[in-house]
Design a protein around this motif. Sequence first.
Motif, PDB file in Angstrom:
ATOM      1  N   LEU A 184       0.998  -1.240  -0.171  1.00 53.93           N
ATOM      2  CA  LEU A 184      -0.020   0.072   0.145  1.00 53.93           C
ATOM      3  C   LEU A 184       0.912   1.193   0.079  1.00 53.93           C
ATOM      4  O   LEU A 184       0.485   2.460  -0.529  1.00 53.93           O
ATOM      5  N   VAL A 185       2.060   1.273   0.845  1.00 54.97           N
ATOM      6  CA  VAL A 185       3.044   2.320   0.720  1.00 54.97           C
ATOM      7  C   VAL A 185       3.462   2.557  -0.640  1.00 54.97           C
ATOM      8  O   VAL A 185       3.604   3.681  -1.162  1.00 54.97           O
ATOM      9  N   LEU A 186       3.698   1.542  -1.414  1.00 54.14           N
ATOM     10  CA  LEU A 186       4.271   1.789  -2.751  1.00 54.14           C
ATOM     11  C   LEU A 186       3.313   2.278  -3.788  1.00 54.14           C
ATOM     12  O   LEU A 186       3.539   2.521  -5.013  1.00 54.14           O
ATOM     13  N   MET A 187       2.013   2.288  -3.352  1.00 55.96           N
ATOM     14  CA  MET A 187       1.023   2.632  -4.264  1.00 55.96           C
ATOM     15  C   MET A 187       0.886   4.177  -4.453  1.00 55.96           C
ATOM     16  O   MET A 187       0.685   4.729  -5.391  1.00 55.96           O
ATOM     17  N   PHE A 188       1.714   4.975  -3.568  1.00 60.73           N
ATOM     18  CA  PHE A 188       1.789   6.191  -3.686  1.00 60.73           C
ATOM     19  C   PHE A 188       2.782   6.788  -4.780  1.00 60.73           C
ATOM     20  O   PHE A 188       3.794   6.178  -4.510  1.00 60.73           O
ATOM     21  N   PRO A 189       2.798   7.715  -5.492  1.00 58.44           N
ATOM     22  CA  PRO A 189       3.403   8.290  -6.492  1.00 58.44           C
ATOM     23  C   PRO A 189       4.681   8.950  -6.101  1.00 58.44           C
ATOM     24  O   PRO A 189       4.788  10.264  -6.270  1.00 58.44           O
ATOM     25  N   PHE A 190       5.793   8.337  -5.345  1.00 58.44           N
ATOM     26  CA  PHE A 190       6.834   9.186  -4.909  1.00 58.44           C
ATOM     27  C   PHE A 190       7.632   9.371  -5.928  1.00 58.44           C
ATOM     28  O   PHE A 190       8.436  10.678  -5.719  1.00 58.44           O
TER      29      PHE A 190
ATOM     30  N   GLU B 253      -6.099   6.330 -15.712  1.00 56.68           N
ATOM     31  CA  GLU B 253      -5.069   6.727 -14.635  1.00 56.68           C
ATOM     32  C   GLU B 253      -3.866   5.518 -14.420  1.00 56.68           C
ATOM     33  O   GLU B 253      -3.973   4.460 -13.850  1.00 56.68           O
ATOM     34  N   HIS B 254      -2.888   5.986 -15.279  1.00 59.14           N
ATOM     35  CA  HIS B 254      -1.794   4.801 -15.435  1.00 59.14           C
ATOM     36  C   HIS B 254      -0.754   4.707 -14.042  1.00 59.14           C
ATOM     37  O   HIS B 254      -0.692   5.690 -13.459  1.00 59.14           O
ATOM     38  N   LEU B 255      -0.224   3.758 -14.047  1.00 61.10           N
ATOM     39  CA  LEU B 255       0.388   3.446 -12.696  1.00 61.10           C
ATOM     40  C   LEU B 255       1.984   3.333 -13.193  1.00 61.10           C
ATOM     41  O   LEU B 255       2.645   3.356 -14.461  1.00 61.10           O
ATOM     42  N   LEU B 256       2.691   3.655 -12.122  1.00 58.92           N
ATOM     43  CA  LEU B 256       4.165   3.905 -11.887  1.00 58.92           C
ATOM     44  C   LEU B 256       4.732   2.379 -11.791  1.00 58.92           C
ATOM     45  O   LEU B 256       3.923   1.580 -11.372  1.00 58.92           O
ATOM     46  N   TRP B 257       6.001   2.179 -12.063  1.00 61.38           N
ATOM     47  CA  TRP B 257       6.684   0.640 -11.941  1.00 61.38           C
ATOM     48  C   TRP B 257       6.498   0.443 -10.303  1.00 61.38           C
ATOM     49  O   TRP B 257       6.036  -0.713 -10.187  1.00 61.38           O
ATOM     50  N   THR B 258       6.640   1.329  -9.542  1.00 63.71           N
ATOM     51  CA  THR B 258       6.732   1.099  -8.158  1.00 63.71           C
ATOM     52  C   THR B 258       5.153   0.506  -7.720  1.00 63.71           C
ATOM     53  O   THR B 258       4.876  -0.260  -6.902  1.00 63.71           O
ATOM     54  N   GLN B 259       4.095   1.228  -8.363  1.00 58.95           N
ATOM     55  CA  GLN B 259       2.672   0.821  -8.137  1.00 58.95           C
ATOM     56  C   GLN B 259       2.643  -0.600  -8.656  1.00 58.95           C
ATOM     57  O   GLN B 259       1.724  -1.370  -8.135  1.00 58.95           O
TER      58      GLN B 259
END
Length: 298
Positions: free
Chosen positions: A129-135, A257-263
């Motif tokens: 869940l933490v990695l879901m955020f777009p850091f 709503e596209h995702l980052l690789w961490t997501q």
Amino acid sequence: MLKKNTTLQSLCLLLLAMISVQSSASLAKSLFALFPVLSVSALRLFLGFSLLALFFKIWTVHVHKIRWKTIISYGAALAGMNALFYLALQRLPLGITVSFEFVGPLSVALFHAKTRFDFVWVILAIFGLVLMFPFQDLHRSLDFMGVALALGAGACWAIYILSGQKSSGISGQHTVCLGMMIGSCILMPIALATGMPNQVLSIPYLFYFLLLAILASALPFSLEMVALRHLSPLSFGTLMSLEPVLAAFSGIIFLSEHLLWTQWLALVMIMIASLGCTYTTHQAKQRIERQLQENQTS
């Protein structure tokens, strides 16, 4: 064998309920551009209640058997969960909103965790869940009010889980129906006071609201009520970690709503946590059943 089949059926019902909710969230978000958020939330519950009242013949319920304390807490949790989630969804992407909201059921799972493996799966889900955020994409700043609203929805979600497992004195279907009635009675006056446009009753918008009521309320709440009867709080709470996964895919398909690789990594971690919790909980139940059988035969 019968108990195994019941558990498997409950898991399938829960998965279907999550798919229905997350698919409907995209429809709801598109309606926010036309109608106030509270109007969408109130109509979702009211129409859902109306459909279930007809389908399950609510007039056949024995009123003297109803445990109103359970029904009212269940209905209030539904109202808060729906309204706060939609208010947060107006400010945050779908996947992020569900991730924050998931703090509620995750807390329930952590509270009922008993073995070290249970804590491993819950902690793994938290990291996901933490990695879901777009850091890595800092220009996508998060709306703090949206975060607070999503956390509030998560608290209501936790109450919904716990109250849904208590006996209401009536069937699960009628419990859902009356709970949605209580929820709509709470939200409808607020929606009317803040301004509900007459356009909500016109075609084709009424059709959209009916579809939303079925996909977001009537169908998933009924399925979850059945699943709650046969799943432990730990299993239910941790399995609901699939919600951010399904929300993210729904956001990609319907909202771009596209995702980052961490997501994407987060999705894998959350799914592993869900599968791990299912496996270890099932193994623990089997060990207890074997011990009981051995004690009875000895």
